[in-house]
Design an enzyme around this catalytic site. Sequence first.
Site, PDB file in Angstrom:
ATOM      1  N   GLY A 273       0.783  -1.225   0.000  1.00  0.00           N
ATOM      2  CA  GLY A 273       0.000   0.000   0.000  1.00  0.00           C
ATOM      3  C   GLY A 273       0.814   1.273   0.000  1.00  0.00           C
ATOM      4  O   GLY A 273       0.285   2.351   0.288  1.00  0.00           O
ATOM      5  N   GLY A 317       2.962  -3.046  -4.833  1.00  0.00           N
ATOM      6  CA  GLY A 317       2.650  -3.206  -6.262  1.00  0.00           C
ATOM      7  C   GLY A 317       2.662  -1.857  -6.936  1.00  0.00           C
ATOM      8  O   GLY A 317       3.456  -1.581  -7.830  1.00  0.00           O
ATOM      9  N   ARG A 359     -10.064   4.603 -12.300  1.00  0.00           N
ATOM     10  CA  ARG A 359      -9.820   5.075 -10.942  1.00  0.00           C
ATOM     11  C   ARG A 359     -10.481   6.420 -10.616  1.00  0.00           C
ATOM     12  O   ARG A 359     -11.041   6.588  -9.529  1.00  0.00           O
ATOM     13  CB  ARG A 359      -8.315   5.145 -10.665  1.00  0.00           C
ATOM     14  CG  ARG A 359      -7.633   3.778 -10.697  1.00  0.00           C
ATOM     15  CD  ARG A 359      -6.177   3.865 -10.267  1.00  0.00           C
ATOM     16  NE  ARG A 359      -6.066   4.174  -8.853  1.00  0.00           N
ATOM     17  CZ  ARG A 359      -5.640   5.325  -8.380  1.00  0.00           C
ATOM     18  NH1 ARG A 359      -5.277   6.309  -9.201  1.00  0.00           N
ATOM     19  NH2 ARG A 359      -5.573   5.537  -7.065  1.00  0.00           N
ATOM     20  N   TYR A 363     -13.088   6.224  -7.387  1.00  0.00           N
ATOM     21  CA  TYR A 363     -12.891   6.876  -6.093  1.00  0.00           C
ATOM     22  C   TYR A 363     -12.211   8.236  -6.191  1.00  0.00           C
ATOM     23  O   TYR A 363     -11.447   8.630  -5.322  1.00  0.00           O
ATOM     24  CB  TYR A 363     -12.131   5.971  -5.111  1.00  0.00           C
ATOM     25  CG  TYR A 363     -11.112   5.034  -5.702  1.00  0.00           C
ATOM     26  CD1 TYR A 363      -9.899   5.483  -6.187  1.00  0.00           C
ATOM     27  CD2 TYR A 363     -11.379   3.672  -5.757  1.00  0.00           C
ATOM     28  CE1 TYR A 363      -8.973   4.612  -6.715  1.00  0.00           C
ATOM     29  CE2 TYR A 363     -10.452   2.779  -6.280  1.00  0.00           C
ATOM     30  CZ  TYR A 363      -9.247   3.267  -6.757  1.00  0.00           C
ATOM     31  OH  TYR A 363      -8.319   2.385  -7.283  1.00  0.00           O
ATOM     32  N   CYS A 390     -20.171   7.561 -22.676  1.00  0.00           N
ATOM     33  CA  CYS A 390     -21.468   8.185 -22.422  1.00  0.00           C
ATOM     34  C   CYS A 390     -21.753   8.257 -20.931  1.00  0.00           C
ATOM     35  O   CYS A 390     -22.716   7.666 -20.421  1.00  0.00           O
ATOM     36  CB  CYS A 390     -22.570   7.410 -23.152  1.00  0.00           C
ATOM     37  SG  CYS A 390     -22.432   7.539 -24.941  1.00  0.00           S
ATOM     38  N   TYR A 420      -3.173  -0.269 -11.748  1.00  0.00           N
ATOM     39  CA  TYR A 420      -4.629  -0.272 -11.647  1.00  0.00           C
ATOM     40  C   TYR A 420      -5.350   0.440 -12.790  1.00  0.00           C
ATOM     41  O   TYR A 420      -6.526   0.760 -12.648  1.00  0.00           O
ATOM     42  CB  TYR A 420      -5.076   0.305 -10.295  1.00  0.00           C
ATOM     43  CG  TYR A 420      -4.514  -0.469  -9.141  1.00  0.00           C
ATOM     44  CD1 TYR A 420      -4.970  -1.753  -8.857  1.00  0.00           C
ATOM     45  CD2 TYR A 420      -3.485   0.041  -8.365  1.00  0.00           C
ATOM     46  CE1 TYR A 420      -4.428  -2.492  -7.809  1.00  0.00           C
ATOM     47  CE2 TYR A 420      -2.943  -0.680  -7.321  1.00  0.00           C
ATOM     48  CZ  TYR A 420      -3.419  -1.954  -7.051  1.00  0.00           C
ATOM     49  OH  TYR A 420      -2.871  -2.678  -6.025  1.00  0.00           O
TER      50      TYR A 420
END
Length: 470
Positions: A273, A317, A359, A363, A390, A420
């Site tokens: 993380g 990652g 992404r 969020y 759209c 991601y």
Amino acid sequence: MSASPAHVPASDRLAKPDTANDLVAAVWPASADREDDGIVRIGGVPVTELKERFGTPLYVLDETEVRARARRTRAAFDAAAAEHGTTAEVYYAGKAFLSTEVVRWVTQEGLAVDVSTGGELAVALAAGTDPVRIGFHGNNKSTAEISRAVEVGVGSIVIDSDAEIARVAEAAAARGIVQSVRLRVNSGVHAETHDFLATAHEDQKFGFPLARAVEVVGRIRELPSLRFDGLHCHIGSQIFGVAGFRESAARLVEVHAQLLSGGPVPVLNLGGGFGIAYTSADDPTPIEELADGIVGAVAGECAERGIALPSLAVEPGRSIVGPAGVTLYEVGTVKPVQATDELRRLYVSVDGGMSDNARPALYGAQYSARVVSRASDAEPALARVVGKHCESGDIVVEAEYLPGDVAPGDLLAVPATGAYCFSLASNYNYIPRPPVVAVAEGSARVIVRGESIDDLLARDAGISSTEGTE
């Protein structure tokens, strides 16, 4: 807790620059530079050449950057662990970006590989990864996935639920082997990040409450086909600083110490993380500082309890692959919009969007952007980069200063898209997923083929195989 940089509104983050040409070093791959002709090169390859050869949208991944970040991370944790008389294992979290080439890069640089599905396991194996250096986690591993993991001999399987204890034990017993397992627990530490990215609080799908760890490990130890290898915890993603890791370490070591009375606990896995810079407002913690802080925290907690420091494991990652990626687009339309009485901005539409980078829609992730096919002396103008889908929420970059003369046909690049974006890509609005191209030392090659509309139609069972697609 204070808001993380990812939660700061774009209007509060941005200051009008003198020029919209500069590439912020912390956000772009180290190899990215704008030459005298105004064209940006990545890995020594001009973006105009990439557009001509591979089209747009295009994921561009700097191989040298990925390898350097993998080496640096491994070196940081090796040094921190050695200082305290233990060892550390760095797993590359494949969910960030997975392809056989990327797996080869990181394993050649000394990293193990972390997977969470049968598909990810298949990619890691296809890349030639030694199964012993693969960790397999996930909250709902199927019996087929567990069976395959046991069959190939993965180094550890992370137990995420009560049901998995029996499933893994039965799969191992059927093959006459003893399978090493780790137990995923929730430390209760709430990472300073988006709720969707915080994974150690109590009300979520992953792992066991820390209070149940002793009981569950006792059950694992009673099964002859399982070998308990240690605790596993992941507090979230895109985390800056070490405070959350320190608090999580304190809680984990307390339970680790209790578990020692029932047998060995060789490893403590603290997850990953580690955050990266997506915009100039982000200030990620250097990996050396993270490694020293995390290992030092565990060492201090162990010393306080008079127990030996276990071997440690981490699973970065995003911090390995994220800054190495750049997504290249072509501008299609530019539309001035009077957003409010005081706010006027350009809506710059590109030929991709939420299908290649979900992404921002998921969020509210923030990104930056630059026109990369030329330099411009035009006054910087506030812009919003949007996709062609759209959806009004199809926003690629919420707010950025681009040259006021940005125009159709310009190439626009969004940095820090290595993690991601490809992993979350979709075919929304029947848009084919872009290829992934690796660049290094002036050369470029496809490492993941892109899709065509014919590829998408080939999956439609309502179209006869004898019919054309014109």
